[in-house]
Design a protein around this motif. Structure first.
Motif, mmCIF file in Angstrom:
data_model
loop_
_atom_site.group_PDB
_atom_site.id
_atom_site.type_symbol
_atom_site.label_atom_id
_atom_site.label_comp_id
_atom_site.label_asym_id
_atom_site.label_seq_id
_atom_site.Cartn_x
_atom_site.Cartn_y
_atom_site.Cartn_z
ATOM 1 N N LYS A 122 -10.201 -34.927 -54.495
ATOM 2 C CA LYS A 122 -10.299 -33.830 -55.460
ATOM 3 C C LYS A 122 -9.143 -32.847 -55.376
ATOM 4 C CE LYS A 122 -15.364 -33.911 -55.475
ATOM 5 N NZ LYS A 122 -16.581 -33.148 -55.142
ATOM 6 N N THR A 123 -8.333 -32.892 -54.324
ATOM 7 C CA THR A 123 -7.286 -31.874 -54.154
ATOM 8 C C THR A 123 -6.098 -32.440 -53.392
ATOM 9 O OG1 THR A 123 -6.822 -29.652 -53.275
ATOM 10 C CG2 THR A 123 -8.296 -31.027 -51.972
ATOM 11 N N ASN A 124 -4.967 -31.746 -53.523
ATOM 12 C CA ASN A 124 -3.786 -32.093 -52.714
ATOM 13 C C ASN A 124 -3.497 -31.013 -51.675
ATOM 14 O OD1 ASN A 124 -2.896 -30.075 -54.461
ATOM 15 N ND2 ASN A 124 -0.897 -31.000 -54.804
ATOM 16 N N GLN A 125 -4.408 -30.045 -51.544
ATOM 17 C CA GLN A 125 -4.230 -29.025 -50.515
ATOM 18 C C GLN A 125 -4.430 -29.654 -49.136
ATOM 19 O OE1 GLN A 125 -3.476 -25.551 -51.251
ATOM 20 N NE2 GLN A 125 -2.974 -26.623 -53.142
ATOM 21 N N CYS A 126 -3.885 -29.010 -48.098
ATOM 22 C CA CYS A 126 -4.007 -29.518 -46.728
ATOM 23 C C CYS A 126 -4.331 -28.353 -45.811
ATOM 24 C CB CYS A 126 -2.712 -30.201 -46.293
ATOM 25 S SG CYS A 126 -2.659 -30.674 -44.551
ATOM 26 N N GLU A 127 -5.521 -28.397 -45.235
ATOM 27 C CA GLU A 127 -5.990 -27.301 -44.395
ATOM 28 C C GLU A 127 -5.098 -27.120 -43.172
ATOM 29 O OE1 GLU A 127 -10.480 -25.828 -43.538
ATOM 30 O OE2 GLU A 127 -10.030 -27.908 -43.047
ATOM 31 N N LYS A 128 -4.725 -28.224 -42.549
ATOM 32 C CA LYS A 128 -3.891 -28.162 -41.356
ATOM 33 C C LYS A 128 -2.509 -27.629 -41.720
ATOM 34 C CE LYS A 128 -3.125 -30.975 -37.264
ATOM 35 N NZ LYS A 128 -3.110 -32.329 -36.725
ATOM 36 N N GLY A 129 -2.058 -27.992 -42.899
ATOM 37 C CA GLY A 129 -0.745 -27.547 -43.352
ATOM 38 C C GLY A 129 -0.644 -26.046 -43.483
ATOM 39 N N TRP A 130 -1.739 -25.393 -43.916
ATOM 40 C CA TRP A 130 -1.698 -23.929 -44.046
ATOM 41 C C TRP A 130 -1.416 -23.304 -42.693
ATOM 42 C CZ3 TRP A 130 -7.172 -24.057 -46.593
ATOM 43 C CH2 TRP A 130 -7.078 -24.623 -47.867
ATOM 44 N N ILE A 131 -2.097 -23.824 -41.672
ATOM 45 C CA ILE A 131 -1.944 -23.254 -40.321
ATOM 46 C C ILE A 131 -0.551 -23.554 -39.787
ATOM 47 C CG2 ILE A 131 -2.848 -23.326 -37.949
ATOM 48 C CD1 ILE A 131 -5.505 -24.429 -39.364
ATOM 49 N N GLU A 132 -0.145 -24.822 -39.891
ATOM 50 C CA GLU A 132 1.138 -25.233 -39.318
ATOM 51 C C GLU A 132 2.312 -24.566 -40.037
ATOM 52 O OE1 GLU A 132 1.826 -27.012 -36.676
ATOM 53 O OE2 GLU A 132 -0.259 -27.436 -36.175
ATOM 54 N N THR A 133 2.215 -24.479 -41.372
ATOM 55 C CA THR A 133 3.328 -23.878 -42.110
ATOM 56 C C THR A 133 3.468 -22.408 -41.751
ATOM 57 O OG1 THR A 133 3.044 -25.441 -43.919
ATOM 58 C CG2 THR A 133 4.306 -23.493 -44.393
ATOM 59 N N GLN A 134 2.342 -21.722 -41.628
ATOM 60 C CA GLN A 134 2.414 -20.326 -41.204
ATOM 61 C C GLN A 134 3.047 -20.243 -39.821
ATOM 62 O OE1 GLN A 134 1.830 -17.602 -43.058
ATOM 63 N NE2 GLN A 134 1.536 -19.090 -44.679
ATOM 64 N N HIS A 135 2.687 -21.194 -38.972
ATOM 65 C CA HIS A 135 3.248 -21.217 -37.621
ATOM 66 C C HIS A 135 4.776 -21.405 -37.681
ATOM 67 C CE1 HIS A 135 4.158 -22.559 -33.545
ATOM 68 N NE2 HIS A 135 4.583 -23.712 -34.041
ATOM 69 N N VAL A 136 5.198 -22.367 -38.508
ATOM 70 C CA VAL A 136 6.635 -22.614 -38.606
ATOM 71 C C VAL A 136 7.357 -21.385 -39.154
ATOM 72 C CG1 VAL A 136 8.394 -24.007 -39.760
ATOM 73 C CG2 VAL A 136 6.407 -25.121 -38.776
ATOM 74 N N LEU A 137 6.750 -20.724 -40.132
ATOM 75 C CA LEU A 137 7.368 -19.516 -40.689
ATOM 76 C C LEU A 137 7.618 -18.470 -39.599
ATOM 77 C CD1 LEU A 137 5.332 -19.085 -43.970
ATOM 78 C CD2 LEU A 137 7.798 -19.234 -43.856
ATOM 79 N N LYS A 138 6.637 -18.369 -38.704
ATOM 80 C CA LYS A 138 6.742 -17.338 -37.675
ATOM 81 C C LYS A 138 7.549 -17.812 -36.467
ATOM 82 C CE LYS A 138 2.490 -14.909 -38.890
ATOM 83 N NZ LYS A 138 2.460 -15.444 -40.230
ATOM 84 N N ASP A 139 7.752 -19.116 -36.361
ATOM 85 C CA ASP A 139 8.463 -19.666 -35.209
ATOM 86 C C ASP A 139 9.546 -20.620 -35.702
ATOM 87 O OD1 ASP A 139 9.138 -20.176 -32.603
ATOM 88 O OD2 ASP A 139 7.560 -21.656 -32.287
ATOM 89 N N SER A 140 10.422 -20.084 -36.523
ATOM 90 C CA SER A 140 11.465 -20.872 -37.164
ATOM 91 C C SER A 140 12.443 -21.429 -36.140
ATOM 92 C CB SER A 140 12.194 -19.955 -38.157
ATOM 93 O OG SER A 140 13.484 -20.408 -38.414
ATOM 94 N N ARG A 141 13.090 -22.529 -36.506
ATOM 95 C CA ARG A 141 14.126 -23.127 -35.640
ATOM 96 C C ARG A 141 15.520 -22.577 -35.972
ATOM 97 N NH1 ARG A 141 10.319 -23.475 -33.452
ATOM 98 N NH2 ARG A 141 8.772 -25.143 -33.536
ATOM 99 N N PHE A 142 15.584 -21.603 -36.886
ATOM 100 C CA PHE A 142 16.877 -21.034 -37.298
ATOM 101 C C PHE A 142 17.179 -19.731 -36.558
ATOM 102 C CE2 PHE A 142 15.539 -23.204 -41.297
ATOM 103 C CZ PHE A 142 16.634 -24.023 -41.479
#
Length: 375
Positions: free
Chosen positions: A109-129
């Motif tokens: 029914k959807t293309n959303q990803c629950e784990k992705g919300w958490i991980e993407t927020q994590h990456v935003l806050k812990d960038s490799r740049f």
């Protein structure tokens, strides 16, 4: 000389603060950590969402940041635990993850990803740049206005090795977003009438999706008449310019279609246009899909518009589950079943990123593709 496991120094377009030109800087990109891959970006498109972040939403806490989220590249190295990818793979980074494990990924029914919300927020806050000793935020978990970027493996799609990266990069956002909104979200039916509001890349892709689904009439709605010839290429049958009428566009379309269109797609990101698109649908069964992105304003309509039987839906990334859908869209392009080249109006280098922004800001392009590694 291998770069795996080492910090890579490369060029990136850094947005130091909102509403200011991007600056080409030397940045350091750390090696991928567990479940991450480092990608050499070969081509990246300029999307209106990048401009939205820079000039409209302007959340100061998000800066400095590297924008860009519509790209294609080659895996340079992989972090611990990565088995799906290996160096040399051609890939498209995804701003919507697909972990394949959460309840959303397991649902059709959807293309959303629950784990992705958490991980993407994590990456935003812990960038490799980093740049000049400062951490640089990662946009949408991708940040493709850089020669190299690090992305969680959940947010990467492996594609056909024969695909031209300077073309299929557009499948990473605009083409899937518009095409899928028509095919997956609206589920346009053969013989139906459709109206697409806004003829940027997303709107043109929506027109293409309506045609692929068998719509007999496709009204292209835009205040720039120069866009109609382009819209015809993708399948539009009629052009309607709201400025040509002294009555609401919903009324104009209703008069042209015996009460309204079967499907409408709003591809602008303007709440007033969203309302017009809904009210352009025929009562009883009309379906209107909100595709354009904005978080700045509330959207409104009279309840009777919905009570009368219209459906209002939203669509992100065209409803495509990225790891599954993107490779299929690339195959469709390679099989000449999907137009891609026709979206590209300009090719520039990453150094010209501000010129590309100006073109888009003033409606002078459909898509500009930036090359981070000019010869």
């Amino acid at each position: 000389m291998t770069t795996a496991g080492k910090v890579i120094k490369c060029k990136a377009a850094v947005a130091w603060e909102p509403n200011k030109p991007l600056v080409i800087e030397d940045v350091e990109v750390a090696p991928p950590q567990a479940n991450e891959v480092r990608i050499k970006i070969v081509a990246t498109g300029m999307c209106h969402t990048d401009l939205y972040i820079l000039f409209e939403s302007m959340k100061k806490e998000s800066f400095p940041m590297i924008l860009g989220h519509e790209a294609a590249g080659i895996i340079e190295s992989v972090g611990p635990g990565v088995t799906e990818f290996q160096p040399g793979d051609k890939v498209i980074p995804l701003f919507i993850s697909q972990c394949r494990e959460c309840r959303f990924c397991k649902s059709p029914k959807t293309n959303q990803c629950e784990k992705g919300w958490i991980e993407t927020q994590h990456v935003l806050k812990d960038s490799r740049f980093t740049c000049k000793g400062k951490k640089i935020e990662q946009f949408a978990g991708t940040s493709t206005f850089s020669q190299y970027t690090v992305v969680n493996q959940m947010a990467v799609a492996k594609i056909d090795p024969s695909a031209p990266l300077d073309k299929v990069c557009l499948i990473g956002c605009g083409i899937c977003t518009g095409y899928g909104a028509a095919v997956n979200t609206a589920k346009v039916e053969p013989g139906s009438t459709c109206a697409v509001f806004g003829l940027g890349a997303v709107g043109l892709a929506a027109v293409m999706g309506c045609k692929a689904a068998g719509a007999k009439k496709i009204f292209a709605v835009d205040i720039n008449p120069e866009k109609f010839e382009k819209a015809k290429v993708f399948g539009a049958t009629d052009f309607v310019n709201p400025k040509d009428y002294d009555k609401p566009i919903s009324q104009v379309l209703a008069e042209m279609t015996n009460g309204g269109v079967d499907y409408s797609l709003e591809c602008v990101g303007n709440v007033e246009v969203m309302r017009s698109a809904l009210e352009s649908c025929v009562k009883g069964w009309g379906i209107s899909v909100v595709v354009g992105w904005t978080e700045l304003h509330d959207v409104a309509t009279r309840p009777v518009q919905l009570i009368a039987g219209r459906t209002w839906k939203g669509s992100m990334f065209g409803g495509f589950k990225g790891k599954d859908g993107v490779p299929e869209m690339v195959k469709a392009y390679l099989g000449k079943k999907l137009l891609v080249d026709e979206f590209i109006t300009h090719n520039m280098t990453l150094d010209q990123v501000n010129d590309a922004i100006e073109l888009m800001k003033h409606g002078k392009c459909i898509r500009t593709v930036l090359n981070p590694f000019p010869q």
